[in-house]
Design a protein around this motif. Structure first.
Motif, PDB file in Angstrom:
ATOM      1  N   HIS A  69       0.830  -1.209   0.000  1.00  0.00           N
ATOM      2  CA  HIS A  69       0.000   0.000   0.000  1.00  0.00           C
ATOM      3  C   HIS A  69       0.862   1.256   0.000  1.00  0.00           C
TER       4      HIS A  69
ATOM      5  N   TYR B 180      -0.079  -0.370  -4.835  1.00  0.00           N
ATOM      6  CA  TYR B 180      -1.519  -0.657  -4.715  1.00  0.00           C
ATOM      7  C   TYR B 180      -2.321   0.327  -5.558  1.00  0.00           C
ATOM      8  N   ASP B 181      -2.028   1.619  -5.402  1.00  0.00           N
ATOM      9  CA  ASP B 181      -2.748   2.633  -6.183  1.00  0.00           C
ATOM     10  C   ASP B 181      -2.506   2.460  -7.675  1.00  0.00           C
TER      11      ASP B 181
ATOM     12  N   GLU C 291     -13.333  -1.077  -0.735  1.00  0.00           N
ATOM     13  CA  GLU C 291     -12.107  -1.355  -1.480  1.00  0.00           C
ATOM     14  C   GLU C 291     -12.329  -1.350  -2.986  1.00  0.00           C
TER      15      GLU C 291
ATOM     16  N   SER D 152     -12.375   3.473   0.404  1.00  0.00           N
ATOM     17  CA  SER D 152     -11.254   2.754   1.019  1.00  0.00           C
ATOM     18  C   SER D 152     -11.413   2.678   2.536  1.00  0.00           C
TER      19      SER D 152
ATOM     20  N   TYR E 244      -8.829   1.408   4.285  1.00  0.00           N
ATOM     21  CA  TYR E 244      -7.454   1.049   4.654  1.00  0.00           C
ATOM     22  C   TYR E 244      -7.046   1.592   6.021  1.00  0.00           C
TER      23      TYR E 244
ATOM     24  N   ASN F 118      -6.883  -6.590  -3.782  1.00  0.00           N
ATOM     25  CA  ASN F 118      -7.201  -6.493  -2.354  1.00  0.00           C
ATOM     26  C   ASN F 118      -6.431  -7.573  -1.604  1.00  0.00           C
TER      27      ASN F 118
ATOM     28  N   TYR G   4      -5.942  -7.525   1.607  1.00  0.00           N
ATOM     29  CA  TYR G   4      -6.231  -7.294   3.016  1.00  0.00           C
ATOM     30  C   TYR G   4      -7.247  -8.273   3.601  1.00  0.00           C
TER      31      TYR G   4
END
Length: 223
Positions: free
Chosen positions: A42, A47-48, A84, A88, A90, A217, A219
């Motif tokens: 991240h 990630y972006d 997500e 977000s 996060y 994703n 997570y």
């Protein structure tokens, strides 16, 4: 020439065996390391970048699709997930060390402060500008509707056709079963779901969309 008698040699071998060889059980990646890797993924910006890549692919597909006629009598639409995908979580996930109870996770969602995932917002606005209906299908429960709507508005998703949330018989159904059923209902109502974008395979499984786009994703996993 140095000679070592057999008892001494045997003792030396046993000593070396127990001091120089370690035994390790085969085990999955340590959870602590996995969490560290997720944070690095991240924070590094990868990630972006990966989200942007998928959203760009979705945008290109939608632009091409707009050059072709839609099925007669059908209303073109795109389906978006929320968590997500459009918003977000996060910061809350990291604060909870990528754990927490269901109640804690729902409480964080219902604060209504989740930030925008901008590539999805750009896709949303492009669809709206080109008269494509936007429909959200989320795993959030219907009792969370008000804070979810407020969060979406605050994040820039200023209007949409439908916000479909879990209720009734689908309250405890697996996500893939619930979301497939919702897309089937939309299809039966006359919508042509041009594309469906989400961060879980369960967001996309089951058909009733022309094309699917899977955002990253690392997570959590929702079957």
């Amino acid at each position: 020439m140095l000679r070592i008698n057999k008892p001494v040699a045997a003792g030396l071998f046993v000593s070396l065996f127990f001091t120089s060889i370690s035994s390790f059980a085969k085990e999955p990646l340590n959870l602590s390391i996995a969490k560290q890797q997720a944070v690095r993924y991240h924070d590094s910006g990868e990630y972006d970048k990966d989200i942007q890549t998928v959203a760009n692919d979705a945008m290109r597909y939608l632009k091409i699709r707009l050059t072709r006629p839609f099925p007669k009598g059908k209303k073109p639409a795109i389906v978006l997930d929320i968590d997500e995908t459009s918003l977000s979580n996060y910061a809350d996930m990291k604060r909870l060390d990528f754990g927490g109870t269901i109640e804690e996770i729902r409480q964080d969602e219902d604060k209504g402060t989740d930030p925008t995932i901008k590539p999805t917002l750009n896709l949303y606005r492009f669809a709206k500008d080109n008269h494509i209906t936007v429909i959200f299908i989320t795993g959030r429960f219907d009792y969370e509707r008000k804070p979810t709507e407020e969060n979406l508005h605050q994040a820039g998703f200023d209007s949409w056709e439908k916000l479909i949330m879990r209720e009734g018989e689908y309250y405890k159904k697996p996500a893939a079963v619930y979301k497939t059923a919702m897309r089937k209902q939309l299809s039966d109502q006359g919508y042509d779901i041009v594309l469906n974008m989400g961060d879980q395979k369960s967001d996309l499984a089951g058909g009733y969309s022309d094309k699917t786009f899977k955002l990253p994703n690392p997570y959590y996993l929702i079957p």
